[in-house]
Design an enzyme around this catalytic site. Structure first.
Site, PDB file in Angstrom:
ATOM      1  N   LYS A 167      -1.990  -5.932   5.677  1.00 19.82           N
ATOM      2  CA  LYS A 167      -2.784  -5.919   4.424  1.00 19.82           C
ATOM      3  C   LYS A 167      -1.869  -5.462   3.284  1.00 19.82           C
ATOM      4  O   LYS A 167      -1.410  -4.321   3.249  1.00 19.82           O
ATOM      5  CB  LYS A 167      -3.970  -4.963   4.605  1.00 19.82           C
ATOM      6  CG  LYS A 167      -4.556  -4.343   3.333  1.00 19.82           C
ATOM      7  CD  LYS A 167      -5.385  -5.301   2.518  1.00 19.82           C
ATOM      8  CE  LYS A 167      -6.206  -4.604   1.444  1.00 19.82           C
ATOM      9  NZ  LYS A 167      -5.448  -3.983   0.335  1.00 19.82           N
ATOM     10  N   GLY A 223      -2.050   6.139   3.145  1.00 22.12           N
ATOM     11  CA  GLY A 223      -2.631   6.163   1.801  1.00 22.12           C
ATOM     12  C   GLY A 223      -3.490   7.382   1.604  1.00 22.12           C
ATOM     13  O   GLY A 223      -3.206   8.455   2.143  1.00 22.12           O
ATOM     14  N   SER A 224      -4.583   7.193   0.872  1.00 21.12           N
ATOM     15  CA  SER A 224      -5.431   8.328   0.496  1.00 21.12           C
ATOM     16  C   SER A 224      -6.376   8.730   1.628  1.00 21.12           C
ATOM     17  O   SER A 224      -6.653   7.951   2.542  1.00 21.12           O
ATOM     18  CB  SER A 224      -6.267   7.949  -0.720  1.00 21.12           C
ATOM     19  OG  SER A 224      -7.179   6.933  -0.369  1.00 21.12           O
ATOM     20  N   GLY A 227      -9.413   6.297   1.488  1.00 20.54           N
ATOM     21  CA  GLY A 227      -9.136   4.979   2.064  1.00 20.54           C
ATOM     22  C   GLY A 227      -9.048   5.052   3.583  1.00 20.54           C
ATOM     23  O   GLY A 227      -9.679   4.273   4.303  1.00 20.54           O
ATOM     24  N   GLU A 247      -2.704   7.814   8.198  1.00 24.19           N
ATOM     25  CA  GLU A 247      -1.913   8.945   7.702  1.00 24.19           C
ATOM     26  C   GLU A 247      -2.336   9.151   6.256  1.00 24.19           C
ATOM     27  O   GLU A 247      -2.183   8.260   5.428  1.00 24.19           O
ATOM     28  CB  GLU A 247      -0.427   8.594   7.832  1.00 24.19           C
ATOM     29  CG  GLU A 247       0.476   9.765   7.613  1.00 24.19           C
ATOM     30  CD  GLU A 247       1.250   9.635   6.339  1.00 24.19           C
ATOM     31  OE1 GLU A 247       0.828  10.252   5.355  1.00 24.19           O
ATOM     32  OE2 GLU A 247       2.259   8.916   6.342  1.00 24.19           O
ATOM     33  N   CYS A 284       3.932  11.847   0.485  1.00 21.77           N
ATOM     34  CA  CYS A 284       2.903  12.527   1.286  1.00 21.77           C
ATOM     35  C   CYS A 284       3.429  13.866   1.792  1.00 21.77           C
ATOM     36  O   CYS A 284       2.657  14.713   2.219  1.00 21.77           O
ATOM     37  CB  CYS A 284       2.453  11.651   2.436  1.00 21.77           C
ATOM     38  SG  CYS A 284       3.805  10.886   3.291  1.00 21.77           S
TER      39      CYS A 284
HETATM   40  P1  NAP Z   1      -5.316   4.108  -1.219  1.00 17.66           P
HETATM   41  O1  NAP Z   1      -6.144   4.082  -2.436  1.00 17.66           O
HETATM   42  O2  NAP Z   1      -5.853   4.820  -0.055  1.00 17.66           O
HETATM   43  O3  NAP Z   1      -5.006   2.595  -0.836  1.00 17.66           O
HETATM   44  C1  NAP Z   1      -4.277   2.270   0.345  1.00 17.66           C
HETATM   45  C2  NAP Z   1      -4.826   0.986   0.936  1.00 17.66           C
HETATM   46  O4  NAP Z   1      -6.138   1.218   1.424  1.00 17.66           O
HETATM   47  C3  NAP Z   1      -4.914  -0.133  -0.072  1.00 17.66           C
HETATM   48  O5  NAP Z   1      -4.550  -1.328   0.577  1.00 17.66           O
HETATM   49  C4  NAP Z   1      -6.375  -0.134  -0.433  1.00 17.66           C
HETATM   50  O6  NAP Z   1      -6.802  -1.431  -0.699  1.00 17.66           O
HETATM   51  C5  NAP Z   1      -7.066   0.332   0.818  1.00 17.66           C
HETATM   52  N1  NAP Z   1      -8.280   1.082   0.544  1.00 17.66           N
HETATM   53  C6  NAP Z   1      -8.413   2.140  -0.270  1.00 17.66           C
HETATM   54  N2  NAP Z   1      -9.674   2.599  -0.232  1.00 17.66           N
HETATM   55  C7  NAP Z   1     -10.349   1.811   0.622  1.00 17.66           C
HETATM   56  C8  NAP Z   1     -11.690   1.783   1.074  1.00 17.66           C
HETATM   57  N3  NAP Z   1     -12.585   2.659   0.645  1.00 17.66           N
HETATM   58  N4  NAP Z   1     -12.051   0.844   1.946  1.00 17.66           N
HETATM   59  C9  NAP Z   1     -11.137  -0.050   2.371  1.00 17.66           C
HETATM   60  N5  NAP Z   1      -9.857  -0.085   1.981  1.00 17.66           N
HETATM   61  C10 NAP Z   1      -9.455   0.838   1.120  1.00 17.66           C
HETATM   62  O7  NAP Z   1      -3.887   4.729  -1.478  1.00 17.66           O
HETATM   63  P2  NAP Z   1      -2.796   4.432  -2.592  1.00 17.66           P
HETATM   64  O8  NAP Z   1      -3.176   3.272  -3.422  1.00 17.66           O
HETATM   65  O9  NAP Z   1      -1.521   4.380  -1.893  1.00 17.66           O
HETATM   66  O10 NAP Z   1      -2.742   5.719  -3.512  1.00 17.66           O
HETATM   67  C11 NAP Z   1      -3.829   6.413  -3.873  1.00 17.66           C
HETATM   68  C12 NAP Z   1      -3.730   7.784  -3.277  1.00 17.66           C
HETATM   69  O11 NAP Z   1      -3.334   7.773  -1.896  1.00 17.66           O
HETATM   70  C13 NAP Z   1      -2.732   8.652  -3.913  1.00 17.66           C
HETATM   71  O12 NAP Z   1      -3.209   9.190  -5.100  1.00 17.66           O
HETATM   72  C14 NAP Z   1      -2.451   9.665  -2.817  1.00 17.66           C
HETATM   73  O13 NAP Z   1      -3.343  10.709  -2.814  1.00 17.66           O
HETATM   74  C15 NAP Z   1      -2.620   8.937  -1.557  1.00 17.66           C
HETATM   75  N6  NAP Z   1      -1.377   8.581  -0.903  1.00 17.66           N
HETATM   76  C16 NAP Z   1      -1.073   9.169   0.238  1.00 17.66           C
HETATM   77  C17 NAP Z   1       0.052   8.797   0.920  1.00 17.66           C
HETATM   78  C18 NAP Z   1       0.385   9.381   2.237  1.00 17.66           C
HETATM   79  O14 NAP Z   1       1.458   9.108   2.718  1.00 17.66           O
HETATM   80  N7  NAP Z   1      -0.465  10.127   2.862  1.00 17.66           N
HETATM   81  C19 NAP Z   1       0.893   7.819   0.435  1.00 17.66           C
HETATM   82  C20 NAP Z   1       0.539   7.202  -0.733  1.00 17.66           C
HETATM   83  C21 NAP Z   1      -0.605   7.582  -1.391  1.00 17.66           C
HETATM   84  P3  NAP Z   1      -7.474  -1.886  -2.076  1.00 17.66           P
HETATM   85  O15 NAP Z   1      -7.455  -0.730  -3.002  1.00 17.66           O
HETATM   86  O16 NAP Z   1      -6.633  -2.996  -2.474  1.00 17.66           O
HETATM   87  O17 NAP Z   1      -8.812  -2.290  -1.691  1.00 17.66           O
END
Ligand code: NAP
Length: 510
Positions: A167, A223-224, A227, A247, A284
């Site tokens: 994805k 990611g978050s 998510g 993660e 992260c």
């Molecule tokens: P994200 O918003 O969690 O998005 C990551 C992926 O998950 C994207 O492909 C997104 O797709 C999908 N997604 C997000 N919410 C979803 C939901 N409710 N249902 C289904 N799919 C979902 O993360 P991000 O864009 O990388 O950054 C946002 C936040 O993530 C940051 O502010 C940070 O806190 C965190 N982050 C954490 C790490 C880590 O390593 N732990 C790394 C990067 C970021 P779509 O949005 O395209 O639908």
């Protein structure tokens, strides 16, 4: 803890031209192809799979300049950092190829038969790890290479023998397409089955449908919290459960012990400011929480930290949505009466540039406000000053699950803070002494994981060669004739891998 501000929408993430998204009907075809590819792919020889992996690395290397240019435009990350990340990605691929080459990763265990055993004969039982099936990988925003299309999740799944449905992250779609092309070309050139890999540029609801599709057998996500938890919950509703390795967030607490601060306050502040502001804090493993014991040396350290932070600038954040979430989070922290600002960096002129900031809070106020354990993705940190040792240990006890916990200390500190180390072992996947948490080594012993809410599966790692076991399951073969067994379990042990035979590790045939 959940930071509500991090609920970024797809539109937030990339305000430039939107790529064309695949409809569900098209995605279903890719899932069917991945399912059909599984049997021939898992039956492919180890040498074929090694060739596939090494060819992916070669293809990435061949378009390195384009990759750097495209990803720099999409993520704003500095070119030097992106170049280093490509090296890391390539090295990671070769590391996994080496694991397959060496062969012992399959954990072959042989318990030989004993027909004479009383009261019942003992059967011949042999076990090894086998691939699960098609894996859905969600790539990260902050690592366009190492945690994205050909990153650790994809490569560990392919190494295990699993096709991958990837994805694409909205933050770097063109980079993802370029790297996806590298994997597809490598697959064709090395005769891999059609469907072994596909990049899917899809809307959020379609992404969730992939996770719940019956042919998908595991999910890897970076990611978050919101998510990762949303995908975990969606998968939990499937009639047939599957593992979801998400993660998610971590504030990576760092304990700064008194003797260390007495001797090295300035150097410690410099190392932690550098780690906290690296890559605009978008790691992260970013150190977001420091815990110290009240003392004049702590005051000296805090003043050093504030001064050094004031000299820092950060580049633009990955996406406008991430920048908005960070800025709103910082404003919320500034509005909390129990926090005082310790230092603030300089603002760059460029759009979406992060401003580093550090706050101070007392140990009791920290313990009374669980919102202070939320992740503020960016160069922010909270410094908790405990009034005594007992409170410092209470803070350690109150921590949520983390990817890392660090302690900066001397031998004297180690002797007098023994219980702290015991407590931290319960809290994180990686424990660090006198080192910054950023910069995750890709190696055999690494654990990049940890207790919830850092991940949804505390038994696993998403970095390092052990990541392969997320996509395998153990299978026992009882009384199987040699010719029906996988090569790794046959008597001859032609590859000469390490196996546990009747309880002893050996490379001998039997
Ligand atoms: P994200 O918003 O969690 O998005 C990551 C992926 O998950 C994207 O492909 C997104 O797709 C999908 N997604 C997000 N919410 C979803 C939901 N409710 N249902 C289904 N799919 C979902 O993360 P991000 O864009 O990388 O950054 C946002 C936040 O993530 C940051 O502010 C940070 O806190 C965190 N982050 C954490 C790490 C880590 O390593 N732990 C790394 C990067 C970021 P779509 O949005 O395209 O639908």
């Amino acid at each position: 803890m959940v930071n509500q501000e991090l609920m970024t929408t797809m539109a937030d993430k990339h305000e430039s031209e939107s790529p064309t998204l695949l409809e569900w009907a098209e995605v279903e075809k890719y899932i069917k192809r991945a399912k059909d590819a599984f049997e021939p792919y898992r039956q492919s020889s180890v040498q074929q799979r090694i060739g596939f992996l090494r060819q992916i690395a070669h293809e990435i290397s061949a378009i390195r300049t384009d990759l750097i240019e495209t990803s720099h435009g999409e993520t704003h990350l500095p070119e030097g950092r992106l170049s280093g990340e490509i090296d890391r990605t390539i090295n990671q691929i070769h590391l996994f190829a080496g694991v397959l080459e060496e062969g012992s990763w399959v954990n072959a265990i042989i318990d030989t038969a004993d027909p004479q055993r009383a009261p019942v004969p003992k059967p011949d039982i042999r076990q090894m790890q086998r691939p699960l099936g098609p894996v859905c990988v969600y790539g990260a925003s902050n690592f366009p290479f190492a945690f994205s299309v050909a990153g650790g999740d994809t490569i560990s799944a392919l190494s295990a023998g699993c096709p991958v449905l990837y994805k694409v992250h909205e933050g770097h779609p063109q980079t993802s397409l370029l790297v996806g092309g590298c994997i597809e070309r490598a697959a064709r050139q090395t005769g891999m089955p059609d469907g072994v890999f596909a990049s899917l540029m899809v809307a959020r609801d379609v992404g969730v449908q992939v996770v719940t599709h019956p042919s998908v057998t595991a999910v890897a996500f970076t990611g978050s919290f919101l998510g990762g938890k949303a995908l975990y919950d969606a998968a939990a509703k499937r009639p047939v459960p599957i593992p979801v390795y998400a993660e998610m967030g971590s504030i990576n607490p760092v304990f700064l012990l008194p003797d260390r601060l007495k001797l090295h306050a300035e150097a410690t502040a410099a190392a932690l400011v550098a780690s906290n502001t690296l890559g605009a804090g978008q790691f992260c493993t970013n150190p977001g929480l420091m815990v110290l014991l009240q003392s004049p040396d702590t005051e000296h350290f805090l003043s050093m930290y504030g001064k050094q932070l004031a000299e820092q600038t950060c580049h633009a954040m990955l996406t406008p949505g991430i920048h908005r979430a960070y800025s709103a989070g910082v404003e919320r922290l500034k509005s909390m009466v129990e926090l005082s600002t310790l230092g603030e960096g300089k603002k760059m002129e460029s759009a979406n540039a992060a401003v580093p900031v550090a706050f101070r809070v007392s140990g009791s106020d920290f313990l009374g406000n669980s919102a202070l354990q939320e992740e503020y993705f960016g160069p922010a940190s909270i410094h908790v000053v405990a009034e005594d040792r007992a409170q410092l240990l209470e803070i350690a006890e109150a921590l949520d699950g983390q990817l890392t916990c660090g302690v900066w200390c001397t031998d004297t500190d180690i002797d007098s803070f023994g219980p702290l180390f015991q407590r931290l072992e319960q809290k994180a996947g990686r424990l660090i002494i006198n080192g910054a948490p950023t910069g995750v080594e890709v190696c055999h012993a690494m654990v990049h994981g940890g207790p919830f809410p850092a991940t949804t599966d505390t038994r696993s790692t998403s970095v390092g060669t052990q990541a392969i076991y997320r996509f395998t399951r153990p299978v026992s073969y009882q009384n199987y004739p040699d010719r029906l067994l996988p090569a790794e379990l046959r008597n001859g042990n032609e590859a000469g891998i390490w196996r546990k035979v009747d309880g002893e590790l050996t490379r001998k045939s039997r």
